[in-house]
Design a protein around this motif. Structure first.
Motif, PDB file in Angstrom:
ATOM      1  N   ASP A 151     -60.786  94.569 -99.335  1.00 16.39           N
ATOM      2  CA  ASP A 151     -60.749  95.518-100.440  1.00 16.39           C
ATOM      3  C   ASP A 151     -61.775  96.620-100.153  1.00 16.39           C
ATOM      4  OD1 ASP A 151     -61.074  96.896-102.880  1.00 16.39           O
ATOM      5  OD2 ASP A 151     -60.810  95.076-104.074  1.00 16.39           O
ATOM      6  N   PRO A 152     -61.344  97.880-100.055  1.00 17.74           N
ATOM      7  CA  PRO A 152     -62.301  98.956 -99.757  1.00 17.74           C
ATOM      8  C   PRO A 152     -63.379  99.116-100.830  1.00 17.74           C
ATOM      9  CG  PRO A 152     -60.039  99.808 -99.831  1.00 17.74           C
ATOM     10  CD  PRO A 152     -59.974  98.348-100.146  1.00 17.74           C
ATOM     11  N   ALA A 153     -63.085  98.715-102.061  1.00 16.99           N
ATOM     12  CA  ALA A 153     -64.092  98.807-103.123  1.00 16.99           C
ATOM     13  C   ALA A 153     -65.246  97.828-102.879  1.00 16.99           C
ATOM     14  CB  ALA A 153     -63.451  98.541-104.484  1.00 16.99           C
ATOM     15  N   LEU A 154     -64.996  96.756-102.136  1.00 23.96           N
ATOM     16  CA  LEU A 154     -66.038  95.775-101.836  1.00 23.96           C
ATOM     17  C   LEU A 154     -66.810  96.140-100.568  1.00 23.96           C
ATOM     18  CD1 LEU A 154     -64.063  92.478-102.572  1.00 23.96           C
ATOM     19  CD2 LEU A 154     -65.548  93.770-104.120  1.00 23.96           C
ATOM     20  N   SER A 155     -66.132  96.745 -99.603  1.00 22.64           N
ATOM     21  CA  SER A 155     -66.747  97.168 -98.330  1.00 22.64           C
ATOM     22  C   SER A 155     -67.526  96.043 -97.648  1.00 22.64           C
ATOM     23  CB  SER A 155     -67.666  98.374 -98.538  1.00 22.64           C
ATOM     24  OG  SER A 155     -66.935  99.480 -98.987  1.00 22.64           O
ATOM     25  N   ILE A 156     -66.906  94.882 -97.551  1.00 22.43           N
ATOM     26  CA  ILE A 156     -67.566  93.758 -96.879  1.00 22.43           C
ATOM     27  C   ILE A 156     -67.602  94.024 -95.383  1.00 22.43           C
ATOM     28  CG2 ILE A 156     -67.467  91.284 -96.378  1.00 22.43           C
ATOM     29  CD1 ILE A 156     -66.080  90.965 -99.139  1.00 22.43           C
ATOM     30  N   ASP A 157     -68.762  93.854 -94.798  1.00 22.52           N
ATOM     31  CA  ASP A 157     -68.971  94.099 -93.381  1.00 22.52           C
ATOM     32  C   ASP A 157     -68.734  92.809 -92.592  1.00 22.52           C
ATOM     33  OD1 ASP A 157     -69.654  95.304 -90.998  1.00 22.52           O
ATOM     34  OD2 ASP A 157     -71.815  95.190 -91.368  1.00 22.52           O
ATOM     35  N   TRP A 158     -67.457  92.459 -92.425  1.00 17.70           N
ATOM     36  CA  TRP A 158     -67.098  91.241 -91.696  1.00 17.70           C
ATOM     37  C   TRP A 158     -67.426  91.417 -90.215  1.00 17.70           C
ATOM     38  CZ3 TRP A 158     -66.003  87.225 -94.639  1.00 17.70           C
ATOM     39  CH2 TRP A 158     -65.429  87.418 -95.899  1.00 17.70           C
ATOM     40  N   PRO A 159     -67.937  90.388 -89.542  1.00 14.62           N
ATOM     41  CA  PRO A 159     -68.268  90.500 -88.116  1.00 14.62           C
ATOM     42  C   PRO A 159     -67.052  90.365 -87.192  1.00 14.62           C
ATOM     43  CG  PRO A 159     -68.913  88.349 -88.929  1.00 14.62           C
ATOM     44  CD  PRO A 159     -68.424  89.130 -90.118  1.00 14.62           C
ATOM     45  N   VAL A 160     -65.888  90.084 -87.741  1.00 11.16           N
ATOM     46  CA  VAL A 160     -64.645  90.010 -86.967  1.00 11.16           C
ATOM     47  C   VAL A 160     -63.744  91.139 -87.474  1.00 11.16           C
ATOM     48  CG1 VAL A 160     -62.606  88.604 -86.456  1.00 11.16           C
ATOM     49  CG2 VAL A 160     -64.853  87.507 -86.662  1.00 11.16           C
ATOM     50  N   PRO A 161     -63.186  91.972 -86.589  1.00 16.15           N
ATOM     51  CA  PRO A 161     -62.305  93.052 -87.044  1.00 16.15           C
ATOM     52  C   PRO A 161     -61.086  92.502 -87.790  1.00 16.15           C
ATOM     53  CG  PRO A 161     -62.858  93.310 -84.711  1.00 16.15           C
ATOM     54  CD  PRO A 161     -63.365  91.965 -85.139  1.00 16.15           C
ATOM     55  N   ALA A 162     -60.672  93.209 -88.832  1.00 16.93           N
ATOM     56  CA  ALA A 162     -59.561  92.761 -89.680  1.00 16.93           C
ATOM     57  C   ALA A 162     -58.301  92.488 -88.860  1.00 16.93           C
ATOM     58  CB  ALA A 162     -59.284  93.780 -90.773  1.00 16.93           C
ATOM     59  N   ASP A 163     -58.027  93.303 -87.847  1.00 19.95           N
ATOM     60  CA  ASP A 163     -56.803  93.108 -87.058  1.00 19.95           C
ATOM     61  C   ASP A 163     -56.895  91.909 -86.110  1.00 19.95           C
ATOM     62  OD1 ASP A 163     -58.623  94.288 -85.292  1.00 19.95           O
ATOM     63  OD2 ASP A 163     -57.110  95.587 -84.359  1.00 19.95           O
ATOM     64  N   LYS A 164     -58.065  91.293 -86.025  1.00 18.96           N
ATOM     65  CA  LYS A 164     -58.244  90.095 -85.190  1.00 18.96           C
ATOM     66  C   LYS A 164     -58.325  88.829 -86.043  1.00 18.96           C
ATOM     67  CE  LYS A 164     -58.795  92.407 -81.328  1.00 18.96           C
ATOM     68  NZ  LYS A 164     -57.637  92.640 -80.510  1.00 18.96           N
ATOM     69  N   MET A 165     -58.237  88.989 -87.375  1.00 22.91           N
ATOM     70  CA  MET A 165     -58.331  87.839 -88.268  1.00 22.91           C
ATOM     71  C   MET A 165     -56.989  87.143 -88.412  1.00 22.91           C
ATOM     72  SD  MET A 165     -60.784  89.036 -91.356  1.00 22.91           S
ATOM     73  CE  MET A 165     -62.444  89.607 -91.099  1.00 22.91           C
ATOM     74  N   ILE A 166     -57.052  85.846 -88.668  1.00 20.92           N
ATOM     75  CA  ILE A 166     -55.859  85.028 -88.886  1.00 20.92           C
ATOM     76  C   ILE A 166     -55.906  84.575 -90.338  1.00 20.92           C
ATOM     77  CG2 ILE A 166     -54.633  82.949 -88.172  1.00 20.92           C
ATOM     78  CD1 ILE A 166     -56.383  83.271 -85.496  1.00 20.92           C
ATOM     79  N   LEU A 167     -54.885  84.981 -91.126  1.00 21.78           N
ATOM     80  CA  LEU A 167     -54.871  84.718 -92.562  1.00 21.78           C
ATOM     81  C   LEU A 167     -53.655  83.901 -92.958  1.00 21.78           C
ATOM     82  CD1 LEU A 167     -56.078  87.828 -92.195  1.00 21.78           C
ATOM     83  CD2 LEU A 167     -56.106  87.683 -94.652  1.00 21.78           C
ATOM     84  N   SER A 168     -53.796  83.170 -94.061  1.00 25.25           N
ATOM     85  CA  SER A 168     -52.636  82.526 -94.676  1.00 25.25           C
ATOM     86  C   SER A 168     -51.797  83.610 -95.355  1.00 25.25           C
ATOM     87  CB  SER A 168     -53.090  81.499 -95.719  1.00 25.25           C
ATOM     88  OG  SER A 168     -53.683  82.163 -96.828  1.00 25.25           O
ATOM     89  N   ALA A 169     -50.565  83.295 -95.679  1.00 22.53           N
ATOM     90  CA  ALA A 169     -49.709  84.252 -96.400  1.00 22.53           C
ATOM     91  C   ALA A 169     -50.341  84.598 -97.748  1.00 22.53           C
ATOM     92  CB  ALA A 169     -48.318  83.668 -96.586  1.00 22.53           C
ATOM     93  N   LYS A 170     -50.920  83.610 -98.402  1.00 26.36           N
ATOM     94  CA  LYS A 170     -51.571  83.830 -99.701  1.00 26.36           C
ATOM     95  C   LYS A 170     -52.709  84.840 -99.577  1.00 26.36           C
ATOM     96  CE  LYS A 170     -54.811  81.185-102.399  1.00 26.36           C
ATOM     97  NZ  LYS A 170     -55.338  79.871-102.719  1.00 26.36           N
ATOM     98  N   ASP A 171     -53.573  84.671 -98.592  1.00 29.73           N
ATOM     99  CA  ASP A 171     -54.703  85.576 -98.427  1.00 29.73           C
ATOM    100  C   ASP A 171     -54.261  86.963 -97.965  1.00 29.73           C
ATOM    101  OD1 ASP A 171     -56.342  83.503 -99.227  1.00 29.73           O
ATOM    102  OD2 ASP A 171     -57.095  83.066 -97.216  1.00 29.73           O
ATOM    103  N   ALA A 172     -53.226  87.024 -97.136  1.00 31.99           N
ATOM    104  CA  ALA A 172     -52.735  88.314 -96.637  1.00 31.99           C
ATOM    105  C   ALA A 172     -52.114  89.163 -97.737  1.00 31.99           C
ATOM    106  CB  ALA A 172     -51.726  88.091 -95.515  1.00 31.99           C
ATOM    107  N   SER A 173     -51.617  88.524 -98.788  1.00 33.59           N
ATOM    108  CA  SER A 173     -50.976  89.280 -99.871  1.00 33.59           C
ATOM    109  C   SER A 173     -51.838  89.335-101.136  1.00 33.59           C
ATOM    110  CB  SER A 173     -49.614  88.672-100.197  1.00 33.59           C
ATOM    111  OG  SER A 173     -49.775  87.345-100.685  1.00 33.59           O
ATOM    112  N   ALA A 174     -53.122  89.028-101.022  1.00 40.22           N
ATOM    113  CA  ALA A 174     -54.011  88.990-102.185  1.00 40.22           C
ATOM    114  C   ALA A 174     -54.191  90.380-102.787  1.00 40.22           C
ATOM    115  CB  ALA A 174     -55.367  88.417-101.780  1.00 40.22           C
ATOM    116  N   PRO A 175     -54.391  90.444-104.106  1.00 36.84           N
ATOM    117  CA  PRO A 175     -54.612  91.735-104.771  1.00 36.84           C
ATOM    118  C   PRO A 175     -56.053  92.217-104.620  1.00 36.84           C
ATOM    119  CG  PRO A 175     -54.626  89.981-106.393  1.00 36.84           C
ATOM    120  CD  PRO A 175     -54.294  89.346-105.063  1.00 36.84           C
ATOM    121  N   PHE A 176     -56.263  93.489-104.944  1.00 35.47           N
ATOM    122  CA  PHE A 176     -57.600  94.074-104.965  1.00 35.47           C
ATOM    123  C   PHE A 176     -58.315  93.647-106.243  1.00 35.47           C
ATOM    124  CE2 PHE A 176     -55.089  97.125-102.420  1.00 35.47           C
ATOM    125  CZ  PHE A 176     -55.804  97.029-101.232  1.00 35.47           C
TER     126      PHE A 176
END
Length: 187
Positions: A151-176
């Protein structure tokens, strides 16, 4: 003596229990209600959870449960490492939408306490990472919620790039966060 350090958001702590090592291995009380109560932390846990994430970059979160099934969580890593995040989702809180993060690892022997009113998530930093956590309320599917980890409003600085993350369907479709009724109000 158990080490307790505030992380900058109300009720979020890093906890490091003592670890006694010798040539046989080690022993540690990973949770002691009396000792933590002396440090101002009193939580009644009712369920233990355990996850294994095989590849590096597995994203789990951001999760929370709404009242009356809101959960305090005490999270620790049994093997490997994660970057663990807590996000304040309490409407009216002076820190609403802010996050704190900490690397938890088997080597650091640290834990994070995430109280009710916070969304929680982590990304694995090593393969074959096992995470164990205690919760203060049982899982309740009707009260289970997920927020976008990116969520851009949160601006979490994850140490793994978003395009390299592996998500469940639930997490991939989560709302802001702006689109979710969290059920929490800061008092």
């Amino acid at each position: 003596m158990v080490e307790v350090r505030a992380l900058g958001l109300e009720g979020v702590y890093v906890i490091r229990p003592p670890k006694f090592e010798d040539d046989r291995g080690f022993f540690s009380e990973t949770w002691n209600a009396d000792k933590l109560a002396q440090a101002g932390i009193a939580v009644d846990f009712v369920q233990d959870n355990h996850s294994l994430s095989r590849p590096r970059g597995v994203m789990r979160g951001l999760h929370f449960q709404t009242p009356p099934f809101a959960q305090d969580k005490l999270v620790r890593v049994l093997s490997g490492a994660v970057f663990d995040v807590a996000v304040d989702i309490r409407q009216g809180s002076p820190t609403f939408g802010r996050w704190v993060g900490v690397t938890l690892s088997e080597m650091a022997w640290n834990q994070i306490l995430v109280p009710k009113g916070f969304a929680h998530g982590f990304v694995t930093l090593e393969p074959d990472t096992e995470v164990a956590y205690k919760v203060s309320a049982p899982y309740s599917q009707p009260h289970d919620r997920t927020l976008r980890f990116d969520d851009p409003a949160l601006s979490i600085d994850w140490p793994v790039p978003a395009d390299k993350m592996i998500l469940s369907a639930k997490d991939a479709s989560a709302p802001f966060l702006a689109d979710v009724e969290t059920g929490f109000v800061h008092s």
